[in-house]
Every structure is written in structure tokens, then in C-alpha cells.
Motif scaffolding. Structure first.
Motif, PDB file in Angstrom:
ATOM      1  N   GLN A 112       0.814  -1.211   0.000  1.00  0.00           N
ATOM      2  CA  GLN A 112       0.000   0.000   0.000  1.00  0.00           C
ATOM      3  C   GLN A 112       0.850   1.265   0.000  1.00  0.00           C
ATOM      4  O   GLN A 112       0.345   2.356  -0.169  1.00  0.00           O
ATOM      5  CB  GLN A 112      -0.954  -0.002   1.197  1.00  0.00           C
ATOM      6  N   ILE A 113       2.159   1.101   0.211  1.00  0.00           N
ATOM      7  CA  ILE A 113       3.042   2.269   0.136  1.00  0.00           C
ATOM      8  C   ILE A 113       3.096   2.698  -1.327  1.00  0.00           C
ATOM      9  O   ILE A 113       3.367   1.875  -2.198  1.00  0.00           O
ATOM     10  CB  ILE A 113       4.463   1.905   0.614  1.00  0.00           C
ATOM     11  N   PRO A 114       2.841   3.965  -1.614  1.00  0.00           N
ATOM     12  CA  PRO A 114       2.878   4.422  -3.010  1.00  0.00           C
ATOM     13  C   PRO A 114       4.234   4.097  -3.626  1.00  0.00           C
ATOM     14  O   PRO A 114       5.273   4.314  -3.001  1.00  0.00           O
ATOM     15  CB  PRO A 114       2.690   5.940  -2.882  1.00  0.00           C
ATOM     16  N   SER A 115       4.218   3.559  -4.836  1.00  0.00           N
ATOM     17  CA  SER A 115       5.467   3.085  -5.417  1.00  0.00           C
ATOM     18  C   SER A 115       6.427   4.250  -5.701  1.00  0.00           C
ATOM     19  O   SER A 115       7.628   4.052  -5.743  1.00  0.00           O
ATOM     20  CB  SER A 115       5.184   2.300  -6.696  1.00  0.00           C
ATOM     21  N   GLU A 116       5.897   5.486  -5.818  1.00  0.00           N
ATOM     22  CA  GLU A 116       6.790   6.616  -6.093  1.00  0.00           C
ATOM     23  C   GLU A 116       7.829   6.763  -4.985  1.00  0.00           C
ATOM     24  O   GLU A 116       8.963   7.157  -5.218  1.00  0.00           O
ATOM     25  CB  GLU A 116       6.009   7.952  -6.194  1.00  0.00           C
ATOM     26  N   ILE A 117       7.403   6.420  -3.751  1.00  0.00           N
ATOM     27  CA  ILE A 117       8.306   6.647  -2.625  1.00  0.00           C
ATOM     28  C   ILE A 117       9.525   5.738  -2.710  1.00  0.00           C
ATOM     29  O   ILE A 117      10.664   6.193  -2.585  1.00  0.00           O
ATOM     30  CB  ILE A 117       7.552   6.448  -1.292  1.00  0.00           C
ATOM     31  N   SER A 118       9.296   4.436  -2.957  1.00  0.00           N
ATOM     32  CA  SER A 118      10.463   3.565  -3.042  1.00  0.00           C
ATOM     33  C   SER A 118      11.244   3.828  -4.328  1.00  0.00           C
ATOM     34  O   SER A 118      12.470   3.697  -4.349  1.00  0.00           O
ATOM     35  CB  SER A 118      10.078   2.089  -2.905  1.00  0.00           C
ATOM     36  N   GLU A 119      10.524   4.235  -5.389  1.00  0.00           N
ATOM     37  CA  GLU A 119      11.205   4.623  -6.624  1.00  0.00           C
ATOM     38  C   GLU A 119      12.191   5.751  -6.348  1.00  0.00           C
ATOM     39  O   GLU A 119      13.360   5.698  -6.744  1.00  0.00           O
ATOM     40  CB  GLU A 119      10.183   5.104  -7.675  1.00  0.00           C
ATOM     41  N   ALA A 120      11.684   6.747  -5.600  1.00  0.00           N
ATOM     42  CA  ALA A 120      12.504   7.917  -5.293  1.00  0.00           C
ATOM     43  C   ALA A 120      13.754   7.487  -4.546  1.00  0.00           C
ATOM     44  O   ALA A 120      14.866   7.942  -4.840  1.00  0.00           O
ATOM     45  CB  ALA A 120      11.704   8.918  -4.461  1.00  0.00           C
ATOM     46  N   ALA A 121      13.564   6.595  -3.584  1.00  0.00           N
ATOM     47  CA  ALA A 121      14.708   6.135  -2.798  1.00  0.00           C
ATOM     48  C   ALA A 121      15.722   5.452  -3.705  1.00  0.00           C
ATOM     49  O   ALA A 121      16.936   5.650  -3.581  1.00  0.00           O
ATOM     50  CB  ALA A 121      14.238   5.172  -1.714  1.00  0.00           C
ATOM     51  N   ARG A 122      15.204   4.655  -4.660  1.00  0.00           N
ATOM     52  CA  ARG A 122      16.100   3.905  -5.523  1.00  0.00           C
ATOM     53  C   ARG A 122      16.888   4.858  -6.427  1.00  0.00           C
ATOM     54  O   ARG A 122      18.080   4.686  -6.644  1.00  0.00           O
ATOM     55  CB  ARG A 122      15.292   2.909  -6.359  1.00  0.00           C
ATOM     56  N   ILE A 123      16.187   5.878  -6.907  1.00  0.00           N
ATOM     57  CA  ILE A 123      16.871   6.855  -7.772  1.00  0.00           C
ATOM     58  C   ILE A 123      17.969   7.566  -6.995  1.00  0.00           C
ATOM     59  O   ILE A 123      19.038   7.863  -7.509  1.00  0.00           O
ATOM     60  CB  ILE A 123      15.838   7.862  -8.343  1.00  0.00           C
ATOM     61  N   ASP A 124      17.718   7.772  -5.679  1.00  0.00           N
ATOM     62  CA  ASP A 124      18.743   8.390  -4.839  1.00  0.00           C
ATOM     63  C   ASP A 124      19.921   7.454  -4.598  1.00  0.00           C
ATOM     64  O   ASP A 124      20.830   7.791  -3.847  1.00  0.00           O
ATOM     65  CB  ASP A 124      18.155   8.781  -3.473  1.00  0.00           C
ATOM     66  N   GLY A 125      19.869   6.262  -5.159  1.00  0.00           N
ATOM     67  CA  GLY A 125      21.002   5.345  -5.045  1.00  0.00           C
ATOM     68  C   GLY A 125      20.926   4.376  -3.888  1.00  0.00           C
ATOM     69  O   GLY A 125      21.893   3.691  -3.581  1.00  0.00           O
ATOM     70  N   ALA A 126      19.761   4.307  -3.219  1.00  0.00           N
ATOM     71  CA  ALA A 126      19.634   3.379  -2.100  1.00  0.00           C
ATOM     72  C   ALA A 126      19.516   1.953  -2.637  1.00  0.00           C
ATOM     73  O   ALA A 126      18.852   1.714  -3.641  1.00  0.00           O
ATOM     74  CB  ALA A 126      18.410   3.725  -1.273  1.00  0.00           C
ATOM     75  N   SER A 127      20.157   1.012  -1.955  1.00  0.00           N
ATOM     76  CA  SER A 127      20.032  -0.387  -2.368  1.00  0.00           C
ATOM     77  C   SER A 127      18.664  -0.910  -1.919  1.00  0.00           C
ATOM     78  O   SER A 127      17.946  -0.262  -1.151  1.00  0.00           O
ATOM     79  CB  SER A 127      21.131  -1.227  -1.721  1.00  0.00           C
TER      80      SER A 127
END
Lengths: 441, 294, 274
Positions: free
Chosen positions: B180-195
Motif C-alpha cells: 500500500q506504500i505508493p510506489s513513487e516513494i520507493s522509486e525515489a529512494a532507488r533513484i537516490d542510489g539506495a540499495s
């Protein structure tokens, strides 16, 4: 917040579930209405005069071979009494002995006939009002003709016969694997020290000398208590269990030295306190253990589980102690007619049939040790069973097991202490002091 | 809103209320009454005041049973909630191909208890069992143990089975929450280089904090009430090392027929569970207040 | 790219090991149902020498397993139906109407949410004995339904509270009676909630053990958990038969779950998190 699509999903889900529920209920309704005929007999009472009767018989599971005999008796009895249906309830023995039977007796489908141990337990049932007086049937009827007077030991209360004798169970002897013994050149030990020496030889051959499954505490409880009675004498044993002397009296602590010896020599399976009695028996059946201290019912189990095993028994060997050194630990069991039953006469008739030579004979074949006279004059009896029965009759003393002969809370406390000493987690002093503390000091 | 007829709400509530009062609330109160008597289930009631409570508080087995269940709950928070979170992290780290695993992990939740008991009884069996067998086979025979018969391992062994059964339940809850977490949030984290692992711990876990708290509450109150697994695996043994309040209670009431004493123990347990619920509410409220001011 | 492949390999290795931990015990159970007692004990990990389903049939027939399955279906579906009907009505009252004593009545049910089974089963047992409720086909429905009601009311009320009040006001203005409002407005709104409650209640009653052990001692009315226990104690030393029985009861349950797993998961997540 839910999205529209998941709401639609929910609705579909609801439809499916409703469908299943309705289907199941329709099935059930159909089955219930069709089975009303026979379930109607549950409720009606006092209809020994030809109306349908359901006779409920409850006991701990006696093993497949003996269950077959009960089933045969059911078939025979129902054939001559077409209005009677017999229903058996074979519970797990440990469950039955502990919470099972009291729960059954107090429940809505209380048994008409139930298995019980003679002595203290029978007395308790009597005090609770679950024991019918069957003196007349014993004195006048066919039933009495199947037993000698000695069979009723511990089954008469206030001058009344209250139990139909069942089996005489020796609760512990030392069963041994004949092949392992002969391969290692061992003979049957006659003294405790010989048994220890033999065990060390067996251990050296990488076989577990003595296996037992003590998760439920009564297997070691019976065995260790027999050892204890040999060490401290039957009289002290009796006083201890009646709490006339405390469990941690010095002579009892000293007597536990034998259990300490079992622990220190490491001749009992390490897993003893982790596995239940069936798993303990399986170690013996699979040839992983040379000796197995348990009761006479092992013959019946082996018939099903290990038909090829070559095994025999010897009684607990003589030790240097206060007790009678050829004593046997045994308990008589039998069947009680529930005083609250609506079908006492039917119950007595059924037990009469079951005690007749025909079924007594079948019980013997199934490894039972019946108290009925029909058992002894047979020549097809298992030689081990016969010699067990003879050993019991010639024993210098009979020792009653704590759990069936005495107060259950005292037995439980003693059994816990014996398990701890055998497991090496406590000394006799500590274990027995804790046990006595459980009983209120 | 007021009902059309004043008695409608009462009519609506009565069926549920009657059944609930008859089978639950009434017996709770009756248990409270029993606890002040000595009673064996069928004979006479003898009033004994607070004696049963005094006995319960000073009963070493009863006290030990609370310690055991506390250890068990602590272990299950790791083995059920923690493992469930781990499994949820694994199955949500990829968009596809995890359906099989989600189904497999949940299956134990529905198994009949006897299946669990028999199967795990064999896994742990010291003489024929899978663990000891496997240890022997790979040359680690010295590590074999009597898992359910050793006071040091028995409670842990039961907890592991508990984890095996219920981790999938918590995984399912966490899986739904993470989805239910909006996918934009984890996308954003991934773009920031988070594993993937960093995204999980730094982004997803904090976002489902409430759900994790509820899961812990369920594990705590559920763990306190457990009975079945202990009953069939060890029934309190070895040497009382896995005696928990419920197994002891059943022995006292149904084996020793000591209904009065058992009722007093039951009341102590009830108070404990209600206290745990109250503590949770209090913690929740404080967290909400802090959250509001921050 | 390389890193992705590596992580995929790691991922499926870890998941494979986990899946093995979860499924091997069950596969081993199925395997053992094709092995003799001595094979089970002497070489527990070996594959069966032949696949013979006759023991499955034996186990089904001698164990009367169909009876336990039937009883479980009956008890579970009836309990769930009672829970759904009673709780929907009560939740309607609690969510929509104002009435005297509402607070205290709701608090009573809320207390039931936290009440552990230990707090009432002793006296419940005495009460059921006194009233001869124990030992019938329907016995277990009484406590199961009663135990499920608090959570069901709470969940359904949460669902209904989410419905805009204007809808009820409009219906009232249209002249809908209290019961008509329940039928045309509340029930349709509650559908997802009822599905959640059903899943939750099925899971809670299907494997219930303690009360089943205490209240139903007649073999004819036992449910799967206690029925299998009875089977395992009656055939204590016939492990092949025991494993066959466990297998034939378990496999269909797994199959049903695989089919409905989405619904089940959705139900428990809604139920736990509301």
C-alpha cells in the motif's frame, strides 16, 4: 482507504464465500435430517425394554490387537441384542488417565462402561458417584462364574462389588532383545549388579542398553518406583505415598541412589525424558536398544509393530535393599458400570459376554493378561504372557504403582523427581525436597 | 441518528449480546466467583477468601510458567514477527515471481495441529529425527542433541515450531501493508542510489511502523494464550521447563480437579493480558501525541 | 547488469532455502505415507520404494476421516454464519443509531476483544456441563460464535463508520424503516467487511483445539484437530497409517488455500489492521 477496484474484488470474494457457506449448510442440513433416526437414540433414556439403546464404552487405547477383540465382542453382542448399538471411545492412554476420563464422565455423552484401575482411583470414582453396585450380578449371575474370588482384589468397596475384573497388568518388567543378548554372549541378569555389567557390555557394542520414553513421566515413574520399593521396602514405600513420611525422608533419598547409578553409568537412552512411551518402544522394536522397562502390554503392541522381534523379559533383578526382592509391580484393571447410566443391565450383560471364555481367549491371543478364569487353561497362550501371569501369582509381594494406587498429586510429584534424577538435572535430595514442597511441605 | 422505533437498536444488539454474555462474559464473572472457593467441579463450595490467590502467587510452578511464557513471547517476536517482516521484505523486493513463495510460507498457518506436532516431533526426535540425522550425515555428530528433552533447548525448539507456523501469517500482513506504500516513494529512494536493503529498512519499515506494532501486540497477547503446540510437543516437560500458564492451568483444573485454585490462576492471567493491552494503548497514545507535536 | 544477475541468484537461493524449510516437512510426511514402519525409522530420509495409495484408502476408511472433515465444515460454517448475522445487526445499531446505554454495551464487547480464553473456559465448561450443552454436533458452535462476535462487531462497525452519514439521512427522509435501511443500505455496504470477518472467523475456528478437546468427546462429533489426535492415539504404532491419514486430510486443505489464497490474505490483512 480502499480503491474502487479492491472493493469490487471484495464483493466477488464475498460472493464466493457466501456460495461456499450456503453449499456446506445445505449439505449439512441434508445429512442431519437423514441421520436423525439414529441420533434420536442419544437423548432417550431408560429404554432397556426393546427401544434403541446406545451403549458407550470408554478406555485408553489398548492397542490394535485388543481393539479387534472389542470389535468382535461388539459384533456378537449386537447380533443377539438388535436394539443395542455399542460405541467405543479409545483415547490416548495418557489423555485418558489424566484429563480424559473425568472430562468424559462429566460430559453430556458420559460412558456407560469405562476402564479404570482398581484401588485409589476406583475409590475416587466411587466417591464421585460414577460407580454402580453390581454385587447382585456377581453373586447370582453368569458374570460371577467367570472369576475366582481372588480376582476381585481392590474392586470391592463398602462390601459391594463395583468392578468387573479386566486385566492384571504388570506395569514394568525388563523386556530384552534375545538376539542382541545372545550375540553378545550375555545371560539374563539375576542381580542388579549383573544388569549394570551387562548394560556396559551392550553399550560398548554401540547399542543403547536400556530405552524408555518418559515424556509423560509415568514410564520411568513406574520403573523407578519399583526400584525404590525394592530399596526402601514395601512398607516405607506405602507410608511415603500415603504421606505418612515425607518424600524427602532420608531413607527415600538413599534409595534413589539406584537411579543415580543408572544416570551416572549412562545406560539409559539420553532421549528418555524427551520422547513418549511409543517412541521408546520403537527404539526397542527397531533393535536400537537391548532392554526396555515397560508393562505387559508390550506383547500386544509388538504383535502389530514388530512381529519378527525375538524378545523376552525378566523381572527387575534382585538388589540389596529392604524390600522383597522378587516383588512385582502390578495393577489390576477392570471395567466399571457408570452409576449414572440409563442402561446398567445392558452394560452388565455386555461385560458378561466380554468376560466369557470365548473373548477371554481372544484377549490372551492379543497379548492381554485377563483375570477371568477362562484365560489360564489355554495352551495357545503366548508363552511370555503366561509366564508373566505366573510370575505375578508367585510373587513374594505386589507393589502398587504410585499413579494408580495412590493420590495422583503425590505420584506426580514423585515422578517428576525421579525423572529429574534420571536425567541428571538434580540430586535426589534436591529433587525430593522440591517434590515434597509441591505437596505443601 | 435516532431509530424509527426506540427499541430497534436494542433488538439489533440482543442476539449478539445474549450469546456473548451467555458463553463468555457470564463465565468470566463465574470464574471470578469460583476463585474465592475451594471446589472440585461437582461437590460443595467452600469459601476460602483470598487463599487461592495467595497460593497462586507463591506457587513456584505458576511463577516459573510466567517466566517461560515471557521467554517464549520474546522469541516469537523475533521468530514470528521478525521473520515475517524478513519474508515480506524478500517477497516485495521483486515485482514478479514471488507468488509461489507467498503461498508456501502461509500454508503452515492452516495445518491441523496434529500434523504440525507429528511432523516436528519427528524432526526433533533424538533417535530417528531429521535434525540429528542430518548432523550425523555431515559429520557433526557431536552437535546432536535431545532437542525437546534438554531444558536448555526445549523452549527454543517449541518457539521455532511456532515461528514456522506463524511467520507466514505476519508476512501476509506486512506484505499487504508494504504494497500500500505508493510506489513513487520507493522509486525515489532507488533513484537516490539506495540499495534494495536500504530502501526496505529506511523507507518501507518506518512507513509500516503502525502495522508492526499491531503485529507485536498480536504476538504478545496470542503468545500468552498459547496452548496447543505446548500440549502436543512437550506438555510442560522436560522437568517443567516448558510449563506455561495455560498448560499448568489445564492440569490443575482437569487433572487434579482443583477448579477453585485454577480459577484464581485464570484471573491472574486475565489481569495480565488486560494490563498488556492497557500498556499498548498508553504507548500508542503517547506516540500519537508526540507524533502530533513533531 | 552484473550486480542484478548476482542479486537475482542470491535472491532465489535464499528463497529456495526458505521454501525448502517450509515445504520439506510436509513432503516428508507425504513420502512417509508410502513407507513401512521400519523404513520410516531405519531410513527416514529415503524415498519410498513404491507408491501405493491403498494405505490412504485404508486410513480414510478405518479412521472414518470423512466424518471429522464433515464435522469441521459444519461447525465452522455454522459458527461463521451466526457470527456474520449477529454481528452485522449489532454493528448496524452501534454505528448508525444513538441510544441509551450504547457506550456501556459497546465497551462490553470491546472487553471481549482482549479477554483471553483462560478467563472464561473453566466456568464455561462447568456451565455447559450443567446445561448438557457438551457432546452434541452443534456444541462447539456456541463458544466459537460467541468468541468471534466481539472482533466481528468491531470490524463491521469500523466499516460502517466509513459510510457517509448523509446516505442514512437521505434514506430516512425517503421514509425507509429501520429494517429496510439495513437491507438496502447497510448490507450492501458491509459486503467487503463481511468477507473479511468470514475469513478471520474461519481461520480462528477451523483449527481450534482446547475447547474441542474439552467439550466434544464423542468420536462421531469430533472436528479435524481432535479427530486426528484421536486417530493418532488409536493407531499409535502404525506410523504409515498415521502419515496417510494426515496426508489425505492436509492435501485438500492446501489445495483449497492455493485456490483462494488471495481472498484469505486480503481477509486477514483487513482484519488485523483495521
Amino acid at each position: 482507504m480502499q480503491t474502487t477496484s479492491s472493493k469490487r474484488g471484495n464483493r466477488r470474494r464475498f460472493g464466493v464465500l457466501t456460495g461456499i457457506l450456503v453449499l456446506v449448510l445445505a449439505l449439512v442440513a441434508a445429512a442431519c435430517s437423514s441421520s436423525d433416526g439414529d441420533s434420536g437414540s442419544d437423548g432417550d433414556s431408560g429404554s432397556d425394554d426393546g427401544g434403541p439403546v446406545t451403549l458407550r464404552v470408554a478406555m485408553g487405547s489398548p492397542g490394535e490387537a485388543q481393539i479387534a477383540v472389542w470389535e468382535a465382542a461388539k459384533v456378537s453382542f449386537e447380533a443377539s441384542n438388535p436394539n443395542v448399538t455399542i460405541e467405543y471411545n479409545f483415547q490416548d492412554d495418557d489423555l485418558y488417565e489424566t484429563i480424559g476420563l473425568p472430562n468424559l464422565l462429566n460430559g453430556g455423552d458420559a460412558p456407560d462402561v469405562y476402564f479404570e484401575w482398581a484401588g485409589e482411583r476406583l475409590q475416587n470414582r466411587y466417591n464421585e458417584g460414577f460407580v454402580a453396585d453390581i454385587t447382585d450380578a456377581v453373586n447370582d449371575g453368569e458374570l460371577g462364574s467367570y472369576f475366582d474370588a481372588g480376582a476381585y482384589n481392590g474392586m470391592v468397596i463398602d462390601g459391594k462389588n463395583v468392578m468387573v475384573p479386566g486385566n492384571a497388568d504388570v506395569t514394568t518388567v525388563m523386556w530384552y532383545n534375545v538376539d542382541i543378548f545372545s550375540e553378545l554372549g550375555l545371560s539374563v541378569p539375576t542381580t542388579w549388579d549383573e544388569m549394570i555389567t551387562a548394560s556396559e557390555t551392550i553399550k560398548a557394542a554401540d547399542i543403547v542398553p536400556i530405552a524408555i520414553g518418559n515424556k509423560d513421566l509415568w514410564p520411568v515413574g513406574n520403573w523407578a518406583s519399583h526400584i525404590l520399593s525394592r530399596a526402601i521396602g514395601e512398607e516405607t514405600y506405602d507410608k511415603m505415598l500415603k504421606q505418612e513420611i515425607p518424600l524427602d525422608a532420608p531413607e527415600v533419598v538413599a534409595g534413589m541412589g539406584y537411579i543415580v547409578e543408572l544416570q551416572e553409568t549412562g545406560i539409559v537412552n539420553e532421549s528418555a525424558n524427551a520422547i513418549d512411551d511409543n517412541e521408546g518402544a520403537e527404539l526397542f522394536f527397531q533393535g536400537k536398544a537391548a532392554m526396555h522397562p515397560i508393562g505387559s502390554w508390550l506383547v500386544s503392541w509388538a504383535i502389530e509393530s514388530a512381529p519378527d522381534l525375538n524378545f523376552d523379559y525378566f523381572n527387575l533383578p534382585a538388589m540389596e535393599g529392604e524390600g522383597t526382592q522378587d516383588s512385582v509391580i502390578a495393577v489390576a484393571t477392570g471395567y466399571v458400570v457408570n452409576a449414572k447410566s440409563d442402561h446398567i443391565d445392558v452394560a452388565v450383560d455386555f461385560l458378561t459376554l466380554f468376560s466369557s471364555p470365548e473373548f477371554t481367549g481372544q484377549m490372551v491371543e492379543a497379548g492381554g493378561t485377563p483375570l477371568a478364569t477362562g484365560a489360564l487353561d489355554r495352551d495357545d497362550i503366548d508363552s511370555r504372557t503366561l509366564s508373566l501371569m505366573e510370575m505375578m501369582q508367585s510373587a513374594g509381594a505386589l507393589v502398587a504403582p504410585p499413579d494408580t494406587g495412590y493420590d495422583i498429586e503425590v505420584a506426580d510429584a514423585l515422578y517428576a523427581a525421579e525423572a529429574e534424577v534420571l536425567g541428571g538435572v538434580s540430586t535426589p535430595e534436591e529433587a525430593l525436597a522440591v517434590a515434597q514442597a509441591k505437596l505443601g511441605g | 441518528m435516532r431509530a424509527h422505533r426506540w427499541f430497534t437498536p436494542y433488538l439489533l444488539v440482543v442476539p449478539a449480546l445474549a450469546l456473548f454474555t451467555f458463553a463468555v462474559l457470564g463465565p468470566v464473572m463465574a470464574t471470578g466467583v469460583f476463585s474465592f472457593y475451594e471446589w472440585d467441579g461437582f461437590g460443595v463450595f467452600t469459601p476460602v477468601g483470598f487463599d487461592n490467590y495467595v497460593r497462586a502467587i507463591s506457587d513456584p510452578i505458576f511463577r516459573a510458567s510466567f517466566v517461560h511464557v515471557a521467554i517464549y513471547i520474546a522469541l516469537t517476536i523475533v521468530l514470528e514477527v521478525g521473520a515475517g517482516l524478513f519474508l515480506a521484505g524478500m517477497v516485495t523486493s521483486r515485482p514478479k515471481g514471488t507468488g509461489f513463495f507467498r503461498v508456501a510460507f502461509f500454508i503452515p498457518v492452516m495445518l491441523p495441529l496434529v500434523v504440525v506436532a507429528v511432523v516436528w516431533g519427528f524432526v526433533y526426535n533424538p533417535d530417528f529425527g531429521l535434525i540429528n540425522g542430518a548432523l550425523e550425515a555431515i559429520g557433526l555428530g557431536s552437535l546432536t542433541n535431545v532437542w525437546l528433552g534438554d531444558t536448555r533447548t526445549a523452549l527454543i525448539a517449541v518457539s521455532i515450531v511456532s515461528g514456522w507456523v506463524f511467520a507466514g501469517f505476519f508476512m501476509a500482513i506486512f506484505y499487504a501493508a508494504i504494497n500500500q506504500i505508493p510506489s513513487e516513494i520507493s522509486e525515489a529512494a532507488r533513484i537516490d542510489g539506495a540499495s534494495e536493503i536500504q530502501t526496505f529498512w529506511k523507507v518501507k519499515v518506518p512507513m509500516i511502523r503502525n502495522v508492526i506494532e499491531i503485529a507485536i501486540l498480536l504476538a504478545v497477547t496470542g503468545g500468552f494464550q498459547s496452548f496447543d503446540l505446548f500440549f502436543v510437543l512437550t506438555n510442560g516437560g522436560p522437568y517443567g521447563a516448558t510449563e506455561i500458564p495455560t498448560t499448568y492451568l489445564v492440569k490443575v483444573v482437569f487433572r487434579n480437579q482443583n477448579v477453585g485454585y485454577g480459577s484464581a490462576m485464570a484471573m491472574v492471567m486475565t489481569a495480565t493480558v488486560l494490563a498488556m493491552g492497557a500498556v499498548y494503548m498508553w504507548v500508542r497514545k503517547r506516540a500519537d501525541v508526540e507524533g502530533g507535536t513533531a | 547488469m552484473k550486480r542484478l544477475i548476482g542479486s537475482r541468484a542470491v535472491f532465489f537461493t535464499v528463497m529456495g532455502v526458505l521454501a525448502a524449510i517450509y515445504t520439506l516437512p510436509l513432503m516428508w510426511m507425504v513420502m512417509s505415507s508410502f513407507k513401512t514402519n521400519s523404513e520410516i525409522f531405519s531410513s527416514p530420509l529415503s524415498l519410498p520404494t513404491s507408491i501405493d495409495f491403498s494405505t490412504w484408502v485404508d486410513a480414510w476408511v478405518v479412521g472414518n476421516l470423512g466424518r471429522y472433515v464433515f464435522n469441521s465444515l459444519f461447525v465452522t460454517s455454522s459458527s461463521v454464519l451466526v457470527i456474520l448475522v449477529f454481528s452485522a445487526l449489532a454493528a448496524y445499531a452501534f454505528s448508525v443509531f444513538d441510544f441509551n446505554g450504547k457506550g456501556i454495551l459497546f465497551a462490553m464487547f470491546a472487553l471481549g476483544l482482549l479477554m483471553p480464553i483462560q478467563s472464561y473456559f473453566i466456568a464455561q465448561n462447568s456451565l455447559f456441563e450443567l446445561l448438557s450443552i457438551k457432546g452434541h454436533r452443534w456444541t462447539l458452535i456456541v463458544p466459537y460464535a460467541a468468541m468471534g462476535i466481539p472482533l466481528a462487531i468491531y470490524l463491521l462497525k469500523v466499516y460502517l463508520d466509513g459510510v457517509p452519514r448523509q446516505l442514512f439521512d437521505a434514506a430516512r427522509i425517503d421514509g425507509a424503516s429501520d429494517m429496510r435501511m439495513f437491507r438496502v443500505l447497510v448490507l450492501p455496504m458491509l459486503r467487503p467487511g463481511l468477507a473479511t470477518v468470514a475469513v478471520f472467523s474461519i481461520l480462528a475456528t477451523w483449527n481450534e483445539f482446547l475447547l474441542a478437546l474439552l467439550y466434544v468427546t464423542n468420536d462421531a462429533y469430533k472436528t479435524i484437530p481432535t479427530g486426528l489426535l484421536a486417530f493418532s492415539s488409536r493407531y499409535v504404532t502404525d506410523y504409515q497409517l498415521l502419515f496417510s491419514a494426515l496426508t489425505i486430510v492436509t492435501l485438500p486443505m492446501i489445495a483449497i488455500y492455493v485456490i483462494f489464497h488471495r481472498q484469505v490474505i486480503a481477509g486477514i490483512t483487513d482484519g488485523s489492521l483495521k
